[in-house]
Each structure stands twice: as structure tokens, then as C-alpha cells.
Design a protein around this motif. Sequence first.
Motif, PDB file in Angstrom:
ATOM      1  N   ALA A 310       0.853  -1.186   0.000  1.00  0.00           N
ATOM      2  CA  ALA A 310       0.000   0.000   0.000  1.00  0.00           C
ATOM      3  C   ALA A 310       0.887   1.233   0.000  1.00  0.00           C
ATOM      4  CB  ALA A 310      -0.924   0.021   1.217  1.00  0.00           C
ATOM      5  N   ASP A 311       0.473   2.246  -0.716  1.00  0.00           N
ATOM      6  CA  ASP A 311       1.108   3.557  -0.671  1.00  0.00           C
ATOM      7  C   ASP A 311       0.071   4.576  -1.124  1.00  0.00           C
ATOM      8  OD1 ASP A 311       1.017   3.503  -3.489  1.00  0.00           O
ATOM      9  OD2 ASP A 311       3.104   2.878  -3.679  1.00  0.00           O
ATOM     10  N   ARG A 312       0.480   5.787  -1.421  1.00  0.00           N
ATOM     11  CA  ARG A 312      -0.516   6.809  -1.751  1.00  0.00           C
ATOM     12  C   ARG A 312      -1.185   6.565  -3.090  1.00  0.00           C
ATOM     13  NH1 ARG A 312       1.661  11.805  -4.274  1.00  0.00           N
ATOM     14  NH2 ARG A 312       3.742  11.396  -5.110  1.00  0.00           N
ATOM     15  N   PHE A 313      -0.646   5.667  -3.904  1.00  0.00           N
ATOM     16  CA  PHE A 313      -1.270   5.342  -5.186  1.00  0.00           C
ATOM     17  C   PHE A 313      -1.907   3.948  -5.183  1.00  0.00           C
ATOM     18  CE2 PHE A 313       2.319   8.213  -6.313  1.00  0.00           C
ATOM     19  CZ  PHE A 313       1.556   9.312  -6.681  1.00  0.00           C
ATOM     20  N   VAL A 314      -1.695   3.187  -4.122  1.00  0.00           N
ATOM     21  CA  VAL A 314      -2.235   1.832  -4.012  1.00  0.00           C
ATOM     22  C   VAL A 314      -2.984   1.740  -2.685  1.00  0.00           C
ATOM     23  CG1 VAL A 314      -1.720  -0.631  -3.980  1.00  0.00           C
ATOM     24  CG2 VAL A 314      -0.288   0.923  -5.329  1.00  0.00           C
ATOM     25  N   PRO A 315      -4.308   1.680  -2.702  1.00  0.00           N
ATOM     26  CA  PRO A 315      -5.068   1.665  -1.446  1.00  0.00           C
ATOM     27  C   PRO A 315      -4.719   0.500  -0.537  1.00  0.00           C
ATOM     28  CG  PRO A 315      -6.508   2.096  -3.322  1.00  0.00           C
ATOM     29  CD  PRO A 315      -5.175   1.718  -3.887  1.00  0.00           C
ATOM     30  N   GLY A 316      -4.356  -0.622  -1.097  1.00  0.00           N
ATOM     31  CA  GLY A 316      -4.016  -1.791  -0.294  1.00  0.00           C
ATOM     32  C   GLY A 316      -4.312  -3.058  -1.055  1.00  0.00           C
ATOM     33  N   VAL A 317      -3.299  -3.889  -1.247  1.00  0.00           N
ATOM     34  CA  VAL A 317      -3.476  -5.125  -2.001  1.00  0.00           C
ATOM     35  C   VAL A 317      -2.577  -6.199  -1.399  1.00  0.00           C
ATOM     36  CG1 VAL A 317      -1.734  -4.446  -3.712  1.00  0.00           C
ATOM     37  CG2 VAL A 317      -3.393  -6.197  -4.298  1.00  0.00           C
ATOM     38  N   LYS A 318      -3.073  -7.420  -1.342  1.00  0.00           N
ATOM     39  CA  LYS A 318      -2.272  -8.556  -0.913  1.00  0.00           C
ATOM     40  C   LYS A 318      -1.698  -9.220  -2.164  1.00  0.00           C
ATOM     41  CE  LYS A 318      -3.829 -11.339   2.259  1.00  0.00           C
ATOM     42  NZ  LYS A 318      -4.654 -12.397   2.891  1.00  0.00           N
ATOM     43  N   ILE A 319      -0.373  -9.228  -2.280  1.00  0.00           N
ATOM     44  CA  ILE A 319       0.296  -9.866  -3.415  1.00  0.00           C
ATOM     45  C   ILE A 319       0.603 -11.299  -3.017  1.00  0.00           C
ATOM     46  CG2 ILE A 319       2.248  -9.800  -4.996  1.00  0.00           C
ATOM     47  CD1 ILE A 319       2.514  -6.803  -4.340  1.00  0.00           C
ATOM     48  N   LYS A 320       0.067 -12.248  -3.779  1.00  0.00           N
ATOM     49  CA  LYS A 320       0.219 -13.673  -3.484  1.00  0.00           C
ATOM     50  C   LYS A 320       1.075 -14.308  -4.579  1.00  0.00           C
ATOM     51  CE  LYS A 320      -4.287 -14.381  -3.309  1.00  0.00           C
ATOM     52  NZ  LYS A 320      -5.576 -15.062  -3.043  1.00  0.00           N
ATOM     53  N   LEU A 321       2.169 -14.930  -4.156  1.00  0.00           N
ATOM     54  CA  LEU A 321       3.161 -15.439  -5.091  1.00  0.00           C
ATOM     55  C   LEU A 321       3.212 -16.964  -5.006  1.00  0.00           C
ATOM     56  CD1 LEU A 321       5.394 -14.682  -7.099  1.00  0.00           C
ATOM     57  CD2 LEU A 321       6.931 -14.339  -5.146  1.00  0.00           C
ATOM     58  N   TYR A 322       3.017 -17.621  -6.169  1.00  0.00           N
ATOM     59  CA  TYR A 322       3.036 -19.079  -6.266  1.00  0.00           C
ATOM     60  C   TYR A 322       4.228 -19.456  -7.144  1.00  0.00           C
ATOM     61  CZ  TYR A 322      -1.731 -18.594  -4.508  1.00  0.00           C
ATOM     62  OH  TYR A 322      -2.831 -18.271  -3.750  1.00  0.00           O
ATOM     63  N   LEU A 323       5.341 -19.743  -6.496  1.00  0.00           N
ATOM     64  CA  LEU A 323       6.610 -19.915  -7.196  1.00  0.00           C
ATOM     65  C   LEU A 323       6.875 -21.368  -7.549  1.00  0.00           C
ATOM     66  CD1 LEU A 323       8.630 -17.652  -4.812  1.00  0.00           C
ATOM     67  CD2 LEU A 323       8.647 -17.319  -7.288  1.00  0.00           C
ATOM     68  N   ASP A 324       7.447 -21.584  -8.724  1.00  0.00           N
ATOM     69  CA  ASP A 324       8.075 -22.867  -8.979  1.00  0.00           C
ATOM     70  C   ASP A 324       9.289 -22.961  -8.053  1.00  0.00           C
ATOM     71  OD1 ASP A 324       8.406 -25.257 -10.939  1.00  0.00           O
ATOM     72  OD2 ASP A 324      10.397 -24.352 -10.793  1.00  0.00           O
ATOM     73  N   PRO A 325       9.557 -24.143  -7.487  1.00  0.00           N
ATOM     74  CA  PRO A 325      10.663 -24.248  -6.526  1.00  0.00           C
ATOM     75  C   PRO A 325      12.003 -23.736  -7.045  1.00  0.00           C
ATOM     76  CG  PRO A 325       9.329 -26.233  -6.453  1.00  0.00           C
ATOM     77  CD  PRO A 325       8.803 -25.407  -7.598  1.00  0.00           C
ATOM     78  N   SER A 326      12.254 -23.875  -8.336  1.00  0.00           N
ATOM     79  CA  SER A 326      13.537 -23.418  -8.875  1.00  0.00           C
ATOM     80  C   SER A 326      13.665 -21.904  -8.874  1.00  0.00           C
ATOM     81  CB  SER A 326      13.735 -23.957 -10.296  1.00  0.00           C
ATOM     82  OG  SER A 326      12.795 -23.375 -11.188  1.00  0.00           O
ATOM     83  N   HIS A 327      12.552 -21.197  -8.622  1.00  0.00           N
ATOM     84  CA  HIS A 327      12.591 -19.734  -8.547  1.00  0.00           C
ATOM     85  C   HIS A 327      12.315 -19.219  -7.138  1.00  0.00           C
ATOM     86  CE1 HIS A 327      12.340 -18.004 -12.886  1.00  0.00           C
ATOM     87  NE2 HIS A 327      13.278 -18.917 -12.777  1.00  0.00           N
ATOM     88  N   ALA A 328      12.388 -20.111  -6.137  1.00  0.00           N
ATOM     89  CA  ALA A 328      12.121 -19.679  -4.763  1.00  0.00           C
ATOM     90  C   ALA A 328      13.100 -18.595  -4.319  1.00  0.00           C
ATOM     91  CB  ALA A 328      12.181 -20.876  -3.824  1.00  0.00           C
ATOM     92  N   HIS A 329      14.344 -18.677  -4.794  1.00  0.00           N
ATOM     93  CA  HIS A 329      15.351 -17.683  -4.397  1.00  0.00           C
ATOM     94  C   HIS A 329      15.133 -16.327  -5.062  1.00  0.00           C
ATOM     95  CE1 HIS A 329      16.698 -19.325  -8.219  1.00  0.00           C
ATOM     96  NE2 HIS A 329      17.577 -18.333  -8.351  1.00  0.00           N
ATOM     97  N   LEU A 330      14.189 -16.258  -6.015  1.00  0.00           N
ATOM     98  CA  LEU A 330      13.908 -15.002  -6.725  1.00  0.00           C
ATOM     99  C   LEU A 330      12.669 -14.298  -6.180  1.00  0.00           C
ATOM    100  CD1 LEU A 330      14.531 -16.354 -10.342  1.00  0.00           C
ATOM    101  CD2 LEU A 330      16.104 -14.983  -8.967  1.00  0.00           C
TER     102      LEU A 330
END
Length: 658
Positions: A310-330
Amino acid sequence: MPGPIRSKLTFILPLLLAFLLLSVFVFPAGPLFGEAAPAGKDKTDAKTPDAAEERAKPKPAPLSRHVAEYHIGVSYDAKKHLLTGEQTVTWRHPGKKPVQELYFHLYPNAFRSPETTFMKESGGQLRGVKMKPGSFGSMTVSSVKSMNGEDLSHRLSFVQPDDGNREDRTLAKLRLPQPVMPGETVTLRMQFTVSLPRVFARMGVAGDFLMAGQWYPKVAAYETRGTRGREEEGWSLHQYHGNSEFYGNFGIYNVTINVPDDHLVAATGFQAKPVTRSGGRKTYHFYADDVHDFAWAASPHFVYAEEPHADRFVPGVKIKLYLDPSHAHLKDRYFRAAKLSLSRYGEWFGPYPYSTLSIVVPPADAEGAGGMEYPTLIAAWAAESEQPGLELEQVIAHEIAHQYWYGIVASNEAEEAWLDEAFASWSEFRLMQTEYGKAGHLKYEAVSLKDPAPLKLASWKFTDHEQYAANVYTRGKLVLLAIEREIGTANMRKVLKTYYERWKFKHPGTADFQRVLEDVTKRSWQSFFDQFVHGKEMLDYEVAEIRSREVEKNGRELCEYTVKLVRHGGYLKPVPVMFRFADGTVAEKVWEDDGKEKVIKVTTDSRLLWVAVDPDQNLLLENRLVNNVLLAEIDDAWKVRWTVLIGKLVETLLGWAI
């Protein structure tokens, strides 16, 4: 907003009543969905999104005009690669004329045989990903009933309005027993199965990964009079083509998804209830409002993470990330790219109106599912490299931009794809330039456009996917950048912010964008749109000829150079012309009219070396640079050859440098 906003009370009470009835009669616990488990959070899903905070939120007023409402239950058989589903869909007539038929998109039938329209047009591949031999898929609608139990299945038939291909079953017509009158609703109960293909065109399976895009019988879009300039209201009816993407009316989705116990599910909207478990399987419950599609993905290997933003241009959002295990470090790179995109687009266009944004990173062997947008859910590129370059951030920026132009503004991607793809490409370009210092190679992109076509062209009418992509992505982006070059970045952002605010949730067309541009800039852009949007023009200015003769002026021996310029393509005014002399001086002239030819004379006591049109390369739509420069003093036998060599050198240098 295209229709009046119903009061919160008027909207919620019927919805709650309908939901209670559907919960009892349509979605009873049983073999398909599993027995209900005790309420409470499943310990094995301790890292999955918690629905409690979503349930506690008061329901806001609708942002869009709700035309369709879906209550869907689907079960996934991971061994058979089969979806079994039932849905209750309610369609509210938004127009003013009685409607006797409903139309449904059955998108999975695009993959049922080599003879479908999609397969014939695409050659069995999309964006370089080919369909594996024998990996077909299909959809079967086994039952259609009215709410009073009348069987309507025999009234369902396939139609092919675009090409008459009887082997294509991606669009179906349902003749209704009674017409639906304006403002009234019709509710249907449908049962269906989907045999999933090996993923190559946005949907399907790869090992134990599933991407369910375009997976349910979806009511076609109905456009009211005036929508995108329509003179008469009616259905927007198109088959699933090799190039086309998707379009629909806004509405509500209430979806339960039953999967094997070890699978984690990402989906449009938010999780409305805790996960329940029974018999080695579990059921998710998602809800989405003010969206025009619903997609989901599942895998037992997802590495899940979430962060609020959230910031002055984003009222509030939950970002949900579903990673392939090989990209967990990213993980941090994905979150950073998403947050920067949401903040910048919120600043440039307007706030992101949803409470969630899900990002799915497919495994390496599911590249056909990557780089795609759905409402509140995007798919990044497949995890083929453990150390990707900026293409990781670039695809996130592009797909989040689609949340605005595809998801919220909701352009018709079948008929006017550039209003989504070009706008997303412009947004991505500016985001990568602003936040990552990646300026791109605009002149290289321009000179690569060898087969321009009108931007407002139905997606299946381009000659092939290459011409489609080159125009609706690249050429369309350059058209927007050319507008920006002319009016300035601040005014361009004002144009796009005005366009977004005026047309969010309303399905605009090209003429609507042009009107916004003209309203903000206080000038006509008709000539520009005639050439570069409705037409297929590019710019091609040539220094065609240089002649010289000795003249005497005020007792001095001088040389008069006559330069002939020729315009082969469209025109943008003014066009700068530079003369370079042997003594190091330059003369700058301007071509200010829209004629096909222009003659400029220069008298000097120095020797002319060369003449160049648009020496600073500000004309982004110029796609033939080899004739922009002409040397003045070379023997005639060598003049053409040297012109080509110099032009190609300039073209190469500019392609890498800009």
C-alpha cells in the motif's frame, strides 16, 4: 459507468438469498466436492491465504454493471487430466431488445482436433510453443437445465460465425424457451467436463502442474447500443482463433475447486472460506466481483509467499506469489517488480481496485502457460532459467499492465486487440525505463516492421501470428510513443489517466480513446488515426537527390545545392532536415507540409557533405532508415551503394544505442 449503480442493500439481499438457495440445492456436499470438513484452518495449509480478513470486510458497492453471475463447482482428476464441473449461471439482460438465444464460449474445444479454427490458424503452436503429438483436449456440456428442471440440452448447437468451419465447436448457441426481456434474468444449471491438453496455449497440464484458463462454459459478451460505437445492440460472437484472446461482460464468480490433498491452488479473486478436507482431497472456495473471467492454477510444488502493499497510489493489495521451486530464491525480485508496477500504474492511470493480485510462476516444462493475464491473476514466464535477466521483471510489468487495459477498462481483444496489447506494451516500456533503466531498442523495433497492418483489425484477419504480434504489440506501442513525443510525457499520462477514469469497467473502443486524446490535447487527431491506426502507414522519408551548380552572389563564387526529398509513407509534421558542410557548419531546415515531395535549396561557400532527414531519429514510426541520409559528393556510379552502406550503418548503430 454504463448503467445505474444499485444501492448496496438492493444488491446484497437478493445475492445472499440466491447464494443460500444455491448452497442448499446446487452445491450439496457429495462425491464431486467431498464431504464438509469441520470449520477452521487446515494445518497443512498454514501458509495458504487466510480468508478470515476477507470475510470480515464489508461488501463494497459494485464497480461495474453486473451482467453475468457464476456459481461453479469443479473437481480435478490429476491422473486423468480431467475437470468435472457444474455451474449455475445467471445472465441479466443489459439491453433494450428481447433476446431469444444465449451464446457460450467453449474454449477447450479449440484443441479437440487438427481441424478446429484455432489449430488450423495457429498450426498447432502459439508463441513458439508447439502442441505435443496426440495431446488434444476438449469440453463436453452434458446437461443444460432451467431452474424449474426443464432439460434444454437439445437446444444447444455449435455455430461458426467467422469462418463457417463445421469442425469448430468453440462457440455454442442455446435457444431459450422464452425470450429474456430487457432488465430481466435467465438462470441455467449446466454440467460439463474438460479433458485437458498438454499445456501449450494458455491452458492445460504439464506433469502435475495445471493451468485452468478458459475452462468453463462462458457466456459471450452482449454489447448495448453505443458500446464501442455500435449502432445496434447485440452479441459479440467469435470463435476461438489462433490470434484472438478474450472478452466478456463483468459479473460475479463464486467458485469451489476440489483438488488432490497435496495441491495448492491459485485463483482469481480471494479465498472466501478456509480450505476443507475429506477423503484425501481438499476444496477451495474463491469469490471474485467486478471481473469478466476466472482462472486458476494448481500444483503440489508451489512455494507460496505473500506480502501486503500500500502507498498513496495503491489503497491496499495482498500480493500472493506461487513460485516454482527453482525460482524460490527469486521471491524478492517478483515482489519488487509487482509493487513497483502497482505503484507506478496507480500513479499514472489510477488505483488498482482489487484486494488481491496472484502471480503464478509455471515450471520449466509449462512455458505455454507463461506470460498471460487473467483478472487479479497473472502468469510469469516459466522457470526455465535459475538466473533470468530483466525478462523476469519485464513480464511482470507487462501482465500487471493488462490488469488495467484488459481487466478493468476491458477492451474487446478479439476485435481491437491493440487497445490492450499496445497499451500494456507502452506501460511495460515506461515502467522498465523508469524503474530499471531499460530503454529498449525502439529504432530496431521500427525497422523490423516489414508488414504493417491497420491496428483496428480483427485478430483473425492478420495474415499470421507474426503480423498480428508485430502490429498490435510493437507498432501499436510505437504509435502511442509517437503521440507522446508530440504532446510530451506529462500530457500523455494525463491522456491515459483520463481514458482510464472515464472508461474503466465500460468496454471502450478505438474511437473512445481518440475522443479522450482530443479532449485532453484540444486538437484533432483524425489524420493521425486515419494513417497509423485505421490505416497501415509507417513513415518513410527519403533524401532522393542532391544537385549543385555554381552561382555568383554579390561578386562571390558560391555553390547552390538543390535537395529533393520524397515521402513514401505517411506524414507527421514537422520533419527536420540537416545539411552538413565541410567547414563543420550545419544548416537546419524543416519540411512543414504533407506533400509527397519537397525541394530545399541552400547556397553556401562551403562544400556540402551530406543531407539527413530526421537526424535525431525522433520519428519513431520511420521504419526505413537506409534512405534517410545521402552523401553529396560521390561519383554517380557509387552514390547509391554508399547511400545504402551509410544508411545501414546508421540503422545498426541506432538499433543498438536507442
